[in-house]
Design a protein around this motif. Structure first.
Motif, PDB file in Angstrom:
ATOM      1  N   PHE A 179      64.756  33.552 -11.886  1.00 12.71           N
ATOM      2  CA  PHE A 179      64.158  33.962 -13.153  1.00 12.71           C
ATOM      3  C   PHE A 179      64.767  33.226 -14.344  1.00 12.71           C
ATOM      4  N   ARG A 218      58.834  33.202  -7.944  1.00  8.94           N
ATOM      5  CA  ARG A 218      58.572  34.125  -9.050  1.00  8.94           C
ATOM      6  C   ARG A 218      57.288  34.921  -8.793  1.00  8.94           C
ATOM      7  N   HIS A 221      57.737  37.648  -6.184  1.00  3.89           N
ATOM      8  CA  HIS A 221      58.381  38.833  -6.761  1.00  3.89           C
ATOM      9  C   HIS A 221      57.396  39.578  -7.667  1.00  3.89           C
ATOM     10  N   HIS A 238      59.344  39.741 -16.960  1.00  4.31           N
ATOM     11  CA  HIS A 238      60.449  40.001 -16.031  1.00  4.31           C
ATOM     12  C   HIS A 238      60.707  38.826 -15.099  1.00  4.31           C
ATOM     13  N   VAL A 239      59.634  38.170 -14.636  1.00  5.19           N
ATOM     14  CA  VAL A 239      59.820  37.111 -13.639  1.00  5.19           C
ATOM     15  C   VAL A 239      59.933  35.722 -14.264  1.00  5.19           C
ATOM     16  N   GLY A 240      60.003  35.636 -15.590  1.00 11.84           N
ATOM     17  CA  GLY A 240      60.370  34.375 -16.221  1.00 11.84           C
ATOM     18  C   GLY A 240      59.252  33.534 -16.788  1.00 11.84           C
TER      19      GLY A 240
END
Length: 266
Positions: A179, A218, A221, A238-240
């Motif tokens: 992330f 990513r 997830h 949240h996952v970037g």
């Protein structure tokens, strides 16, 4: 309408990028400390290089070596536009092998290569976006590597021992920082490889570029979070991904459906 847009990318070794739309003023003979790598978006450009005049039409690439004298003139009726970047020899050496002089020489002034033109177009689009550092660096290295293999006289470093183990180390690092905005320099330095050699070896071993590998994990997830009812905006952050649309574009490209369609199906 004449427009010019210039950007300077500190995070990419000081890479300069220029977008000229319908430039009216001709550039007289001059040179740059960096290479000129340009893509003609529409219309045509005529320029002097290597003792001769050259014509570059739509979707062609213009290649001018560092310190090489050249000029540039509009060569059509109507609108003509092009985008250019100016990677320095030092940037090439840094990306390829910082201990040796491996900057290329391009003998062709104009290239007609649809695959490279498309890749350069995508690179310019990414450089002009809020994309992360790894995405920009990976696309830059991938394009310059392909360009050198297609048109540049250059020899890359030989394969070294334990290549598979070093790529596995890079994969583990990416998974531990999936992330984070990881840089290509961090990964290449971790396993003691040049940027070019690392990206090529990583893709050969995994089938993906380092950035695509990171994006894939990513998204894996993100799917788990979506299945547990989290909002798309929260999941994207949240996952970037830098915004909702960036996340949705990658998700649909990977899954064939939007994040919302996926969440509703789950």
């Amino acid at each position: 309408m004449q427009q010019s847009k210039f950007s300077f990318h500190h995070e990419l070794g000081g890479l300069e990028v220029l977008h000229n739309i319908d430039k009216k003023t001709d550039f007289g003979r001059h040179n740059h400390s960096g290479y000129t790598v340009a893509l003609v978006d529409c219309g045509a450009q005529r320029f002097f290089r290597s003792g001769a005049q050259h014509l570059a039409g739509k979707h062609s690439l213009i290649l001018i070596n560092a310190e090489q004298v050249h000029d540039c003139k509009k060569a059509c009726e109507g609108v003509s536009s092009y985008r250019s970047m100016y990677p320095t020899p030092e940037l090439f050496n840094c990306l390829m092998d910082s201990n040796k002089n491996r900057a290329p020489y391009f003998s062709e002034a104009v290239m007609h290569n649809p695959a490279l033109a498309l890749q350069l177009n995508d690179l310019f689009t990414t450089l002009d976006s809020a994309a992360g550092l790894l995405e920009k660096q990976t696309q830059l290295v991938h394009f310059l590597d392909n360009l050198c293999q297609s048109a540049g006289r250059v020899t890359l470093a030989d394969e070294q021992k334990s290549l598979k183990c070093r790529i596995e180390l890079a994969k583990s690092y990416l998974l531990d920082h999936v992330f984070d905005d990881v840089s290509l320099a961090d990964l290449a330095q971790l396993i003691h490889m040049s940027h070019f050699h690392f990206v090529r070896s990583f893709k050969a071993q995994t089938g993906l570029t380092p950035h695509a590998f990171q994006i894939q994990h990513r998204l894996n997830h993100a799917k788990s979070l979506l299945r547990h009812g989290q909002s798309i905006s929260d999941v994207a952050s949240h996952v970037g991904f830098y915004d909702h649309s960036h996340f949705s574009r990658h998700f649909k490209k990977n899954m064939g459906i939007t994040p919302n369609q996926y969440r509703q199906a789950c």
